[in-house]
Motif scaffolding. Structure first.
Motif, short mmCIF file in Angstrom:
data_model
loop_
_atom_site.label_atom_id
_atom_site.label_comp_id
_atom_site.label_asym_id
_atom_site.label_seq_id
_atom_site.Cartn_x
_atom_site.Cartn_y
_atom_site.Cartn_z
N TYR A 226 0.84 -1.20 0.00
CA TYR A 226 0.00 0.00 0.00
C TYR A 226 0.88 1.26 0.00
O TYR A 226 0.63 2.20 -0.76
CB TYR A 226 -0.92 -0.01 1.22
CG TYR A 226 -1.91 1.14 1.26
CD1 TYR A 226 -3.14 1.04 0.62
CD2 TYR A 226 -1.60 2.31 1.94
CE1 TYR A 226 -4.05 2.09 0.66
CE2 TYR A 226 -2.50 3.36 1.98
CZ TYR A 226 -3.72 3.25 1.34
OH TYR A 226 -4.61 4.29 1.37
N GLN A 227 1.90 1.27 0.83
CA GLN A 227 2.79 2.43 0.92
C GLN A 227 3.55 2.65 -0.40
O GLN A 227 3.70 3.78 -0.86
CB GLN A 227 3.76 2.26 2.08
CG GLN A 227 3.08 2.28 3.45
CD GLN A 227 4.04 1.97 4.58
OE1 GLN A 227 5.22 2.31 4.51
NE2 GLN A 227 3.54 1.32 5.62
N LEU A 228 4.03 1.56 -1.00
CA LEU A 228 4.74 1.67 -2.28
C LEU A 228 3.81 2.19 -3.37
O LEU A 228 4.20 3.01 -4.20
CB LEU A 228 5.33 0.32 -2.68
CG LEU A 228 6.49 -0.19 -1.82
CD1 LEU A 228 6.85 -1.62 -2.20
CD2 LEU A 228 7.71 0.72 -1.96
N ALA A 229 2.56 1.69 -3.36
CA ALA A 229 1.58 2.16 -4.33
C ALA A 229 1.28 3.64 -4.13
O ALA A 229 1.08 4.38 -5.10
CB ALA A 229 0.31 1.32 -4.24
N MET A 230 1.24 4.07 -2.88
CA MET A 230 1.02 5.48 -2.58
C MET A 230 2.13 6.35 -3.18
O MET A 230 1.88 7.42 -3.73
CB MET A 230 0.93 5.69 -1.07
CG MET A 230 -0.36 5.19 -0.44
SD MET A 230 -1.75 6.30 -0.72
CE MET A 230 -1.36 7.62 0.45
N VAL A 231 3.38 5.86 -3.06
CA VAL A 231 4.51 6.61 -3.63
C VAL A 231 4.37 6.68 -5.14
O VAL A 231 4.56 7.74 -5.75
CB VAL A 231 5.84 5.94 -3.23
CG1 VAL A 231 7.00 6.62 -3.95
CG2 VAL A 231 6.04 6.00 -1.73
N PHE A 249 -7.04 -0.56 -4.78
CA PHE A 249 -6.16 -1.38 -3.93
C PHE A 249 -6.96 -2.48 -3.23
O PHE A 249 -6.54 -3.64 -3.19
CB PHE A 249 -5.45 -0.51 -2.90
CG PHE A 249 -4.44 -1.27 -2.07
CD1 PHE A 249 -3.13 -1.37 -2.49
CD2 PHE A 249 -4.81 -1.90 -0.89
CE1 PHE A 249 -2.20 -2.10 -1.75
CE2 PHE A 249 -3.91 -2.63 -0.15
CZ PHE A 249 -2.58 -2.74 -0.59
N GLU A 250 -8.10 -2.11 -2.67
CA GLU A 250 -8.92 -3.10 -1.95
C GLU A 250 -9.39 -4.21 -2.89
O GLU A 250 -9.44 -5.38 -2.51
CB GLU A 250 -10.11 -2.40 -1.30
CG GLU A 250 -9.73 -1.55 -0.11
CD GLU A 250 -10.88 -0.69 0.39
OE1 GLU A 250 -12.02 -0.91 -0.10
OE2 GLU A 250 -10.65 0.18 1.25
N SER A 251 -9.71 -3.86 -4.12
CA SER A 251 -10.15 -4.86 -5.09
C SER A 251 -9.03 -5.86 -5.38
O SER A 251 -9.25 -7.07 -5.42
CB SER A 251 -10.59 -4.18 -6.38
OG SER A 251 -10.90 -5.14 -7.37
N MET A 252 -7.80 -5.36 -5.56
CA MET A 252 -6.67 -6.24 -5.84
C MET A 252 -6.31 -7.07 -4.61
O MET A 252 -5.89 -8.23 -4.73
CB MET A 252 -5.47 -5.42 -6.30
CG MET A 252 -5.68 -4.71 -7.63
SD MET A 252 -6.24 -5.81 -8.95
CE MET A 252 -4.83 -6.93 -9.10
N MET A 253 -6.51 -6.51 -3.42
CA MET A 253 -6.25 -7.26 -2.20
C MET A 253 -7.22 -8.43 -2.09
O MET A 253 -6.83 -9.55 -1.73
CB MET A 253 -6.39 -6.32 -0.99
CG MET A 253 -5.90 -6.91 0.32
SD MET A 253 -4.11 -7.14 0.35
CE MET A 253 -4.01 -8.86 0.82
#
Length: 265
Positions: A226-231, A249-253
């Motif tokens: 999640y943090q890497l995606a935020m960057v 993100f939630e869908s991929m999780m």
């Protein structure tokens, strides 16, 4: 609800390795096991009369195209953007219960095809001998899988297999240095995307989904992913809104949790 045992037996007689399913979850342990016989299939369906049918991807593989309007990830658009319709021979295909499409191809004898989850945004390649796909006339949440044609399963073009393998995971084992080829792997591209961002407006959702899926598939901790995606989103010229980002993100999780729960991909 219809008992699908006769369909399952017919698939087995046609040379497929059949699995009984509850939804998308196998009812038996099957990894590295021989295919079920017709008698074994009948006995299993007596015990589980509402079971769905899946086929193991043993001598064939599947191009699995997902359409997920909820997060803006469209595998059909990804294939258009890939822009190689000549790679895809006419072959047996089905519509999935979720409105996606799966194209079936025989594996080549001269070139191995690698499983590649997240080959393109919204497009998976299911090819491992211990993977499987649910097939018609199975159902999920009231919607049915259905065959779209009666074409025989075509042998995959060499160009298609090479394209699939070219973007697969790294082969570096960590125990010895491998020869430098100059080719970028899927993991290389993930690292670069953190800095380069998610691209242009029209493809940001697809890019984010592919990026997150690639991290989770490599067992990156979800919080770190999640943090890497935020960057990566921050480094995108027109970044996604927080609500849209979280939805993707939630869908991929959820998709990754289903993959881990099935133990099949």
């Amino acid at each position: 609800m219809e008992n699908l045992v006769n369909y399952a037996v017919q698939y087995a007689k046609n040379g497929f390795s059949v699995l009984p399913m509850v939804g998308k979850r196998p009812l038996i342990k099957f990894a590295d096991q021989p295919p079920l016989t017709a008698d074994e299939i009948r006995k299993l369906w007596q015990q589980h009369p509402t079971a769905n049918i899946a086929l193991r991807t043993t001598n064939f593989f599947v191009v699995d195209i997902d359409r997920n309007h909820g997060v803006g990830v469209d595998g059909f658009q990804s294939l258009k953007d890939f822009n190689h319709p000549d790679y895809f021979r006419k072959t047996l295909a089905q519509e999935t219960a979720g409105g996606g499409k799966q194209m079936f191809y025989l594996k080549r004898k001269d070139l191995e095809v690698n499983q590649n989850i997240g080959w393109l945004p919204g497009v998976d390649i299911k090819a491992h001998v211990n993977n499987y796909v649910v097939v018609a006339p199975s159902h999920n949440h009231g919607r049915h899988y259905q065959w779209l044609n009666r074409y025989p399963i075509a042998t995959a073009k060499r160009e298609l297999v090479q394209a699939i393998n070219a973007t697969n995971a790294d082969s570096y084992s960590g125990t010895e240095a491998s020869e430098f080829t100059g080719n970028k792997t899927a993991t290389t591209k993930l690292f670069e995307q953190i800095i380069n961002g998610l691209g242009f407006t029209g493809g940001r959702n697809n890019a984010l989904a592919s990026f997150v899926g690639g991290l989770l598939y490599r067992n990156v901790d979800p919080e770190i992913a999640y943090q890497l995606a935020m960057v990566a989103n921050h480094n995108t010229e027109e970044s996604l809104e927080p609500s849209e980002f979280d939805k993707t993100f939630e869908s991929m999780m959820k998709k990754e949790l289903r993959r881990r729960g099935s133990g099949s991909q």
